[in-house]
Write a protein that holds these residues in place. Structure first.
Motif, PDB file in Angstrom:
ATOM      1  N   ARG A 281      10.695 -29.392 -33.367  1.00 55.38           N
ATOM      2  CA  ARG A 281      11.618 -29.177 -34.577  1.00 55.38           C
ATOM      3  C   ARG A 281      11.925 -27.843 -34.844  1.00 55.38           C
ATOM      4  NH1 ARG A 281       8.336 -33.822 -36.189  1.00 55.38           N
ATOM      5  NH2 ARG A 281       6.591 -32.622 -37.228  1.00 55.38           N
ATOM      6  N   ILE A 282      10.987 -26.943 -34.715  1.00 52.83           N
ATOM      7  CA  ILE A 282      11.072 -25.422 -35.003  1.00 52.83           C
ATOM      8  C   ILE A 282      11.922 -24.857 -34.090  1.00 52.83           C
ATOM      9  CG2 ILE A 282      10.037 -23.224 -34.796  1.00 52.83           C
ATOM     10  CD1 ILE A 282       7.299 -24.405 -35.615  1.00 52.83           C
ATOM     11  N   ILE A 283      12.216 -25.137 -32.817  1.00 49.19           N
ATOM     12  CA  ILE A 283      13.275 -24.471 -32.005  1.00 49.19           C
ATOM     13  C   ILE A 283      14.577 -25.387 -31.744  1.00 49.19           C
ATOM     14  CG2 ILE A 283      11.227 -23.782 -30.597  1.00 49.19           C
ATOM     15  CD1 ILE A 283      11.939 -25.855 -28.623  1.00 49.19           C
ATOM     16  N   ASP A 284      14.756 -26.430 -32.522  1.00 51.05           N
ATOM     17  CA  ASP A 284      16.027 -27.367 -32.326  1.00 51.05           C
ATOM     18  C   ASP A 284      17.267 -26.587 -32.635  1.00 51.05           C
ATOM     19  OD1 ASP A 284      15.845 -27.133 -34.951  1.00 51.05           O
ATOM     20  OD2 ASP A 284      15.676 -29.396 -35.170  1.00 51.05           O
ATOM     21  N   SER A 285      17.076 -25.383 -33.382  1.00 52.43           N
ATOM     22  CA  SER A 285      18.427 -24.859 -33.573  1.00 52.43           C
ATOM     23  C   SER A 285      18.930 -24.042 -32.409  1.00 52.43           C
ATOM     24  CB  SER A 285      18.197 -23.606 -34.912  1.00 52.43           C
ATOM     25  OG  SER A 285      17.253 -22.717 -34.202  1.00 52.43           O
ATOM     26  N   GLN A 286      18.176 -23.999 -31.302  1.00 57.29           N
ATOM     27  CA  GLN A 286      18.687 -23.227 -30.184  1.00 57.29           C
ATOM     28  C   GLN A 286      18.115 -24.013 -28.775  1.00 57.29           C
ATOM     29  OE1 GLN A 286      19.817 -20.146 -30.369  1.00 57.29           O
ATOM     30  NE2 GLN A 286      19.602 -20.128 -32.501  1.00 57.29           N
ATOM     31  N   TYR A 287      17.302 -25.125 -29.047  1.00 53.61           N
ATOM     32  CA  TYR A 287      17.236 -26.004 -27.777  1.00 53.61           C
ATOM     33  C   TYR A 287      17.279 -27.357 -28.340  1.00 53.61           C
ATOM     34  CZ  TYR A 287      14.841 -21.926 -25.694  1.00 53.61           C
ATOM     35  OH  TYR A 287      14.808 -20.430 -25.234  1.00 53.61           O
ATOM     36  N   GLN A 288      18.200 -27.885 -27.611  1.00 58.27           N
ATOM     37  CA  GLN A 288      18.406 -29.548 -27.909  1.00 58.27           C
ATOM     38  C   GLN A 288      17.490 -30.622 -27.609  1.00 58.27           C
ATOM     39  OE1 GLN A 288      21.917 -29.595 -24.750  1.00 58.27           O
ATOM     40  NE2 GLN A 288      21.693 -31.716 -25.513  1.00 58.27           N
ATOM     41  N   TYR A 289      16.655 -29.986 -26.391  1.00 59.80           N
ATOM     42  CA  TYR A 289      15.466 -31.120 -25.947  1.00 59.80           C
ATOM     43  C   TYR A 289      14.239 -30.608 -26.552  1.00 59.80           C
ATOM     44  CZ  TYR A 289      19.397 -31.557 -22.697  1.00 59.80           C
ATOM     45  OH  TYR A 289      20.647 -31.932 -22.121  1.00 59.80           O
ATOM     46  N   ALA A 290      13.321 -31.871 -26.357  1.00 59.71           N
ATOM     47  CA  ALA A 290      11.929 -31.685 -26.836  1.00 59.71           C
ATOM     48  C   ALA A 290      11.329 -30.541 -25.867  1.00 59.71           C
ATOM     49  CB  ALA A 290      11.309 -32.916 -26.705  1.00 59.71           C
ATOM     50  N   ALA A 291      10.443 -29.920 -26.668  1.00 58.24           N
ATOM     51  CA  ALA A 291       9.674 -28.649 -25.951  1.00 58.24           C
ATOM     52  C   ALA A 291       8.806 -29.047 -24.850  1.00 58.24           C
ATOM     53  CB  ALA A 291       8.842 -28.016 -27.111  1.00 58.24           C
ATOM     54  N   GLN A 292       8.577 -28.538 -23.958  1.00 53.81           N
ATOM     55  CA  GLN A 292       7.610 -28.909 -22.803  1.00 53.81           C
ATOM     56  C   GLN A 292       6.521 -27.749 -22.962  1.00 53.81           C
ATOM     57  OE1 GLN A 292       9.131 -29.582 -18.945  1.00 53.81           O
ATOM     58  NE2 GLN A 292      11.442 -29.553 -19.733  1.00 53.81           N
ATOM     59  N   ASP A 293       5.282 -28.204 -22.475  1.00 53.51           N
ATOM     60  CA  ASP A 293       4.094 -27.419 -22.613  1.00 53.51           C
ATOM     61  C   ASP A 293       3.685 -26.800 -24.002  1.00 53.51           C
ATOM     62  OD1 ASP A 293       3.130 -27.765 -19.995  1.00 53.51           O
ATOM     63  OD2 ASP A 293       4.936 -26.236 -19.409  1.00 53.51           O
ATOM     64  N   ALA A 294       3.738 -27.961 -25.059  1.00 54.11           N
ATOM     65  CA  ALA A 294       3.285 -27.463 -26.433  1.00 54.11           C
ATOM     66  C   ALA A 294       1.811 -27.668 -26.440  1.00 54.11           C
ATOM     67  CB  ALA A 294       3.841 -28.437 -27.534  1.00 54.11           C
ATOM     68  N   LEU A 295       1.086 -26.779 -27.413  1.00 54.99           N
ATOM     69  CA  LEU A 295      -0.332 -26.743 -27.553  1.00 54.99           C
ATOM     70  C   LEU A 295      -0.701 -26.956 -29.251  1.00 54.99           C
ATOM     71  CD1 LEU A 295      -3.284 -26.584 -26.515  1.00 54.99           C
ATOM     72  CD2 LEU A 295      -2.941 -23.981 -26.663  1.00 54.99           C
ATOM     73  N   TYR A 296      -1.505 -27.699 -29.436  1.00 53.10           N
ATOM     74  CA  TYR A 296      -1.769 -27.826 -31.042  1.00 53.10           C
ATOM     75  C   TYR A 296      -3.513 -27.735 -31.100  1.00 53.10           C
ATOM     76  CZ  TYR A 296       2.784 -29.687 -31.590  1.00 53.10           C
ATOM     77  OH  TYR A 296       3.902 -29.656 -31.390  1.00 53.10           O
ATOM     78  N   VAL A 297      -4.082 -26.791 -31.730  1.00 56.55           N
ATOM     79  CA  VAL A 297      -5.487 -26.603 -31.946  1.00 56.55           C
ATOM     80  C   VAL A 297      -5.823 -26.551 -33.229  1.00 56.55           C
ATOM     81  CG1 VAL A 297      -7.325 -24.830 -31.504  1.00 56.55           C
ATOM     82  CG2 VAL A 297      -5.427 -25.109 -29.895  1.00 56.55           C
ATOM     83  N   GLU A 298      -6.672 -27.481 -33.754  1.00 54.89           N
ATOM     84  CA  GLU A 298      -7.052 -27.846 -35.266  1.00 54.89           C
ATOM     85  C   GLU A 298      -8.307 -27.500 -35.505  1.00 54.89           C
ATOM     86  OE1 GLU A 298      -3.860 -31.248 -36.428  1.00 54.89           O
ATOM     87  OE2 GLU A 298      -5.828 -31.591 -36.280  1.00 54.89           O
TER      88      GLU A 298
END
Length: 398
Positions: A281-298
Motif C-alpha cells: 500500500r505504501i508503494i502503490d503510487s509507483q508499483y502496481q504489483y504486490a511487493a516481494q520480499d517484505a519484512l515485518y518485525v514487531e
C-alpha cells in the motif's frame, strides 16, 4: 440460519429448568401428581447439555475517533459479538464453534466456509495426553496477543490485524507427563481465498500460484516456576506461491505475580510475497504489483495490575517495523515505516460471580514514514485515536 440457533438456545433454557425443578419437587414430595410430569428433553440428552457451554463474547460501548488530533465521529458500536458453543459430546470427543456477527459472511473460495466463522472443529483424544483436531482451527501461533479472547484486545498490532488467523486444516498436540510442556503441529490452508482473489491484479506476473497453498505451524507452550513464567513460541511456514514463501516466528512470554501479569511478544514475518499488505500500500503510487520480499518485525508489551479487588489497570505498548528487502531502487531504503501503539485501559468488575466488566480506554496509534518513503512514494506521517467506554464480557448463557 444463525438467528434460529439463538432462538433454539433461548427456548431450551426454560425447558431444561422445568425438568430440573420437577425432579427436585418430586424428591421432596412438595407437589401433587409431580410424577406424571416429564421433561420434554430425554434424561440422556440433559446429561449431554451439562457438558456444553454457550457463550456470547461481547464488547460494546461508545466510541470517539480522531485523526491527527481532530475529532472525526462519536457513536455507539458493537465492537465484538461472537457466539460460541463448545463442549464434550463423548468421553474422547470435543467440539467448538464460534461465529462472528461483526463481520460480513463472505464465503471463503478456498476453504468453502464463511469468514465470519472463526472456529468449527472436532477434537479427539488419541491417548491420555495426545489430541487430534480437524476443521476450521485457530492457527496455533505463538505470542499472547493472539492467545487473548478477541473481546479483551482493543486494537491488534499490524501482523495479527492483517493476517488470516482462522484456517481450515488438521493438527495434533501432545502434553508431556509433567504437564508443563505441550507441543503441537498443524497443517492448514495458507489462506481463506484463492491466490487470484487474495492478490487480484496486484499479483506479480513473474509469480505463479502454488498447487499446494498450505501452511505448517509448530508450537511449544511451556510452564516454569510453578506456572509463574510461561511461554508460547512458534514457527510457521506458508507456501504462498511458487518461489514465494512466508516464514513467521512468534515468541510469547508471560510472567504472573500475585496481583499483576506481564506479557512480551516478539514477532518476525519474512514474506516472499507481501501477505500483510502494508508495504504494497505504501508503494502503490509507483508499483502496481504486490511487493516481494517484505519484512515485518514487531514488539508487543502488556501489563495488568489488579489495584483493588474489582479494579484492574491495563497498559499495552507495541510497535512494528515495515521493510521492503526487495526494493529494486539501488539508492533506496529497505525500511519504509514504523507504527506505534499505546492503549491505557481501566476495568471495573462489579460482580464476583460473573466476568462482566465496565471499561474505559484509549487507543493511540502513530504511523511514522521514513524520509525515503515520503520522497519516493508521497507517504505522510499521521496519527489516529479511539476513546471507548462500555462493557466487555464472555456471557455464559448455558
Amino acid at each position: 440460519m444463525k438467528k434460529y440457533w439463538i432462538y433454539l438456545i433461548i427456548g431450551l433454557i426454560p425447558i431444561i429448568s422445568m425438568g430440573q425443578k420437577v425432579e427436585t419437587q418430586t424428591n421432596e414430595g412438595n407437589l401433587l401428581m409431580t410424577d406424571s410430569i416429564k421433561s420434554l428433553i430425554p434424561e440422556d440428552r440433559q446429561k449431554l447439555l451439562k457438558n456444553i457451554d454457550v457463550i456470547f463474547n461481547t464488547r460494546m460501548g461508545f466510541d470517539s475517533y480522531f485523526t491527527d488530533n481532530n475529532h472525526d465521529i462519536s457513536n455507539f458500536k458493537v465492537n465484538q459479538l461472537r457466539l460460541e458453543m463448545k463442549g464434550k459430546i463423548h468421553d474422547k470427543v470435543y467440539f467448538r464453534f464460534r461465529s462472528r456477527y461483526t463481520r460480513e459472511p463472505e464465503l471463503g473460495s478456498l476453504d468453502n466456509i464463511t469468514r465470519a466463522v472463526d472456529l468449527a472443529w472436532v477434537k479427539i483424544d488419541l491417548a491420555t495426553r495426545t489430541q487430534f483436531s480437524f476443521g476450521k482451527l485457530c492457527a496455533d501461533w505463538g505470542g499472547y496477543e493472539f492467545d487473548f479472547n478477541p473481546i479483551d484486545i482493543m486494537s491488534y498490532n499490524d501482523i495479527i490485524k492483517n493476517a488470516d488467523n482462522f484456517l481450515v486444516g488438521a493438527g495434533i498436540s501432545h502434553t508431556l507427563k509433567s504437564k508443563n510442556h505441550t507441543f503441537s503441529f498443524q497443517v492448514l490452508n495458507s489462506r481463506n481465498r484463492t491466490y487470484e482473489e487474495q492478490y487480484g491484479t496486484s499479483a506479480p506476473p513473474s509469480i505463479n500460484p502454488s498447487e499446494y497453498p498450505l501452511a505448517t505451524v509448530v508450537n511449544w507452550r511451556g510452564k516454569f516456576f510453578e506456572g509463574k513464567f510461561q511461554t508460547t513460541w512458534s514457527y510457521s511456514f506458508f507456501n504462498e506461491a511458487q518461489g514465494a514463501h512466508m516464514h513467521y516466528y512468534a515468541l510469547g512470554n508471560k510472567f504472573k505475580g500475585k496481583n499483576f501479569a506481564l506479557y512480551y511478544d516478539f514477532k518476525y514475518s519474512d514474506e516472499g510475497l507481501d501477505r500483510n499488505g502494508i508495504i504494497s500500500r505504501i508503494i502503490d503510487s509507483q508499483y502496481q504489483y504486490a511487493a516481494q520480499d517484505a519484512l515485518y518485525v514487531e514488539n508487543w508489551f502488556r501489563g495488568e495490575w489488579a489495584v483493588a479487588s474489582k479494579v484492574t489497570l491495563i497498559l499495552s505498548i507495541f510497535n512494528c517495523d515495515h521493510s521492503w528487502k526487495g526494493n529494486p531502487d539501488p539508492n533506496g531504503s529497505s525500511k519504509l515505516s514504523t507504527s506505534y501503539g499505546l492503549i491505557p485501559t481501566i476495568e471495573y468488575m462489579p460482580f464476583k460471580d460473573i466476568n462482566l466488566r465496565f471499561f474505559a480506554g484509549y487507543v493511540a496509534r502513530k504511523y511514522d514514514f521514513a524520509s525515503y518513503a515520503e520522497n519516493a512514494f508521497g507517504a505522510k506521517d499521521f496519527t489516529t485515536g479511539q476513546f471507548s467506554v462500555g462493557i466487555v464480557a464472555p456471557l455464559l448463557v448455558l
